[in-house]
Motif scaffolding. Sequence first.
Motif, mmCIF file in Angstrom:
data_model
loop_
_atom_site.group_PDB
_atom_site.id
_atom_site.type_symbol
_atom_site.label_atom_id
_atom_site.label_comp_id
_atom_site.label_asym_id
_atom_site.label_seq_id
_atom_site.Cartn_x
_atom_site.Cartn_y
_atom_site.Cartn_z
ATOM 1 N N GLY A 172 0.764 -1.319 0.038
ATOM 2 C CA GLY A 172 -0.166 0.005 0.122
ATOM 3 C C GLY A 172 0.960 1.162 0.072
ATOM 4 N N ASN A 173 1.887 1.281 0.948
ATOM 5 C CA ASN A 173 2.908 2.412 0.889
ATOM 6 C C ASN A 173 3.507 2.705 -0.539
ATOM 7 N N ASN A 174 3.972 1.397 -1.106
ATOM 8 C CA ASN A 174 4.550 1.514 -2.405
ATOM 9 C C ASN A 174 3.656 1.939 -3.402
ATOM 10 N N ALA A 198 -0.683 -1.467 -11.740
ATOM 11 C CA ALA A 198 0.612 -1.654 -12.409
ATOM 12 C C ALA A 198 0.329 -1.105 -13.787
ATOM 13 N N LYS A 199 -0.938 -1.301 -14.590
ATOM 14 C CA LYS A 199 -0.968 -1.032 -15.941
ATOM 15 C C LYS A 199 -1.219 0.568 -15.920
ATOM 16 N N TYR A 200 -2.061 1.251 -15.024
ATOM 17 C CA TYR A 200 -2.182 2.581 -14.938
ATOM 18 C C TYR A 200 -0.935 3.531 -14.600
ATOM 19 N N ALA A 260 5.737 -2.710 -13.761
ATOM 20 C CA ALA A 260 5.579 -3.886 -13.618
ATOM 21 C C ALA A 260 4.897 -4.360 -12.307
ATOM 22 N N ILE A 261 4.081 -5.166 -12.233
ATOM 23 C CA ILE A 261 3.759 -5.795 -10.784
ATOM 24 C C ILE A 261 4.671 -5.743 -9.926
ATOM 25 N N ASN A 262 5.876 -6.600 -10.268
ATOM 26 C CA ASN A 262 7.248 -6.566 -9.330
ATOM 27 C C ASN A 262 7.588 -5.302 -8.828
ATOM 28 N N THR A 263 7.300 -4.089 -9.633
ATOM 29 C CA THR A 263 7.889 -2.934 -8.873
ATOM 30 C C THR A 263 7.089 -2.182 -8.006
ATOM 31 N N ILE A 264 5.767 -2.938 -7.872
ATOM 32 C CA ILE A 264 4.821 -2.349 -6.564
ATOM 33 C C ILE A 264 5.253 -3.250 -5.626
ATOM 34 N N THR A 303 12.364 6.032 -10.417
ATOM 35 C CA THR A 303 11.750 7.436 -10.606
ATOM 36 C C THR A 303 12.743 8.375 -10.011
ATOM 37 N N SER A 304 13.734 8.087 -9.418
ATOM 38 C CA SER A 304 14.719 9.075 -8.954
ATOM 39 C C SER A 304 15.714 8.948 -10.085
ATOM 40 N N GLN A 305 15.836 7.999 -10.753
ATOM 41 C CA GLN A 305 17.020 7.825 -12.064
ATOM 42 C C GLN A 305 16.319 8.805 -12.945
ATOM 43 N N GLU A 306 14.849 8.706 -13.300
ATOM 44 C CA GLU A 306 14.199 9.380 -14.396
ATOM 45 C C GLU A 306 14.192 10.934 -13.974
ATOM 46 N N VAL A 307 14.197 11.111 -12.693
ATOM 47 C CA VAL A 307 13.996 12.650 -12.375
ATOM 48 C C VAL A 307 15.613 13.273 -12.568
#
Length: 115
Positions: free
Chosen positions: A11-13, A58-60, A64-68, A77-81
Amino acid sequence: MANQKLIAFIGNNIRQLRLAKGKGQTEVAGALNISVAALSKIENGQTDVNISRLAEIAKYFNVAINTIITKQETQSTSQEVLEEIAALKKQLADKDAEVMKLQKKVIDLYDKLGL
């Protein structure tokens, strides 16, 4: 008890992923066709998330589900930023160089006009 910790962790993720993407609960809940209260319960670890709902989330967010489940998105996300900041810095430097060239042209024109 370990199961409750996992539910809270996931949930926090989901909350962190939502915030990282700049989305509000209302927007995400609407896209998932659930109530804001239901999304809030998921994010707060008060409700378990079944696999089909997890797949929708995950799709939204286009992850990947694994990411969550493993919270790897925070790192990417930090890398993307960081990549976006680097690209913006390059654009700024390019624009700065363009401004300098234009300023030189203006100075040259003033010199030609004797001003």
